[in-house]
Design a protein around this motif. Sequence first.
Motif, mmCIF file in Angstrom:
data_model
loop_
_atom_site.group_PDB
_atom_site.id
_atom_site.type_symbol
_atom_site.label_atom_id
_atom_site.label_comp_id
_atom_site.label_asym_id
_atom_site.label_seq_id
_atom_site.Cartn_x
_atom_site.Cartn_y
_atom_site.Cartn_z
ATOM 1 N N ILE A 207 -0.770 10.715 -8.117
ATOM 2 C CA ILE A 207 0.416 10.027 -8.167
ATOM 3 C C ILE A 207 0.761 9.425 -9.724
ATOM 4 O O ILE A 207 -0.117 9.024 -10.218
ATOM 5 C CB ILE A 207 0.348 8.954 -7.296
ATOM 6 N N ASP A 208 1.958 9.755 -9.915
ATOM 7 C CA ASP A 208 2.685 9.350 -11.072
ATOM 8 C C ASP A 208 2.908 7.962 -10.922
ATOM 9 O O ASP A 208 3.865 7.409 -10.208
ATOM 10 C CB ASP A 208 3.817 10.158 -11.725
ATOM 11 N N THR A 209 2.413 6.914 -11.851
ATOM 12 C CA THR A 209 2.682 5.651 -11.619
ATOM 13 C C THR A 209 3.916 5.201 -11.959
ATOM 14 O O THR A 209 4.610 4.392 -11.121
ATOM 15 C CB THR A 209 1.606 4.538 -12.303
ATOM 16 N N GLY A 210 4.605 5.821 -12.758
ATOM 17 C CA GLY A 210 6.044 5.472 -13.155
ATOM 18 C C GLY A 210 7.214 5.937 -12.191
ATOM 19 O O GLY A 210 8.113 4.941 -11.871
ATOM 20 N N THR A 211 6.831 7.074 -11.706
ATOM 21 C CA THR A 211 7.768 7.449 -10.415
ATOM 22 C C THR A 211 7.273 7.098 -9.161
ATOM 23 O O THR A 211 8.261 7.297 -8.131
ATOM 24 C CB THR A 211 8.139 9.032 -10.717
ATOM 25 N N ARG A 212 5.810 6.946 -8.718
ATOM 26 C CA ARG A 212 5.473 6.706 -7.683
ATOM 27 C C ARG A 212 5.570 7.907 -6.710
ATOM 28 O O ARG A 212 5.587 7.907 -5.522
ATOM 29 C CB ARG A 212 6.004 5.304 -6.870
ATOM 30 N N GLN A 213 5.554 8.928 -7.375
ATOM 31 C CA GLN A 213 5.615 10.400 -6.866
ATOM 32 C C GLN A 213 4.371 11.072 -6.842
ATOM 33 O O GLN A 213 3.755 11.058 -7.874
ATOM 34 C CB GLN A 213 6.743 11.273 -7.396
ATOM 35 N N VAL A 214 3.950 11.898 -5.853
ATOM 36 C CA VAL A 214 2.583 12.786 -5.882
ATOM 37 C C VAL A 214 3.181 13.876 -6.668
ATOM 38 O O VAL A 214 4.076 14.420 -6.612
ATOM 39 C CB VAL A 214 2.453 13.242 -4.457
ATOM 40 N N THR A 215 2.262 14.186 -7.713
ATOM 41 C CA THR A 215 2.442 15.246 -8.745
ATOM 42 C C THR A 215 1.624 16.399 -8.593
ATOM 43 O O THR A 215 1.444 17.595 -8.929
ATOM 44 C CB THR A 215 2.321 14.694 -10.193
ATOM 45 N N LYS A 216 0.411 16.093 -7.768
ATOM 46 C CA LYS A 216 -0.401 17.002 -7.612
ATOM 47 C C LYS A 216 -1.406 16.727 -6.249
ATOM 48 O O LYS A 216 -1.563 15.672 -5.997
ATOM 49 C CB LYS A 216 -1.565 17.108 -8.717
#
Length: 323
Positions: A207-216
């Motif tokens: 998860i990308d901490t900046g966006t709080r979205q799963v990236t992989k």
Amino acid sequence: MPLPASLLTATLLSAVLASAASAQTIYVSNEKDNSLSVIDGKTMAVVDTIKVGKRPRGITLSKDGTQLFICASDDHAVQVLDLATKKILHNLPSGEDPEQFALSPDGKSLFIANEDSNVVTVVDVPSRKVAFQVDVGVEPEGMDVSPDGRWAVNTSETTNMVHWIDVEKRQVTDNTLVGSRPRHAEFTKDGAQLWVSSEIGGTVSVIDTGTRQVTKTIDFRIKGVAKDRIQPVGVKLTDDGRYAFVALGPANHVAVVDAKTFEVKDYLLVGRRVWHLALTPDQKTLYSTNGVSGDVSVIDVDSLKVTKSIKVGRYPWGVVVKG
């Protein structure tokens, strides 16, 4: 006759490494024995067993390394063990059924997942008082705090989410949906990513901490092992960003993941029902707790080989390295 410079350097380096290893102590919580096994880092043998509260699971060191915090789940308490005297100093007010926890970067706040009551309890360590509580999802377990102290994250096993707690605001400000039954969360050393294991989903979410979205989303496949036995639980990231190690539960393997490409490089056979992982400060050795076989596997990080198995108590769960 004096030693050649190269040989002298090698000798000194060997002595330094040996000294570092001898200074290391590994602590393992034994869930069924209500005890800690103490392993000497030089001899790789159990040198002591310390009785603690009921069903110890998560364990973590204080920032100065003098105390060990222990989740005594069935006592509904976090115990504080003085490592010099090997005595329990006191209990912290943990809330119901503490399982995992995380210290703030300054070591003053302990964020505790309370599985039975669906809250995160935040304890002020110096005063031994509850600072605040935050409602989260159903069956909270995994906990971590970002390196900058801004975020505390919790995973809820039934809600299948990561809950982002803004530490300053003392409230959940975002949620990230992940795979089924998330068990463990760990930030990278720079805080840019959060890695979350999903036990029943059989995956790890990055998860990308900046966006709080799963990236992989990382999947695992082991030849000869049924897919439903591959159940990711503990995760440990190397400080240099090279590797992510993932304990795969009843698959009895630790996955080695390239933390930059997210490709699985290898699967290391360890003991039965591998739970959690800990790296030595020099990042040269990885330890895994293997619940059903009642042992700890020792993994050489450079060669990615399992070098030893150490018998401990019944159902080892948590592990930390001091030194």
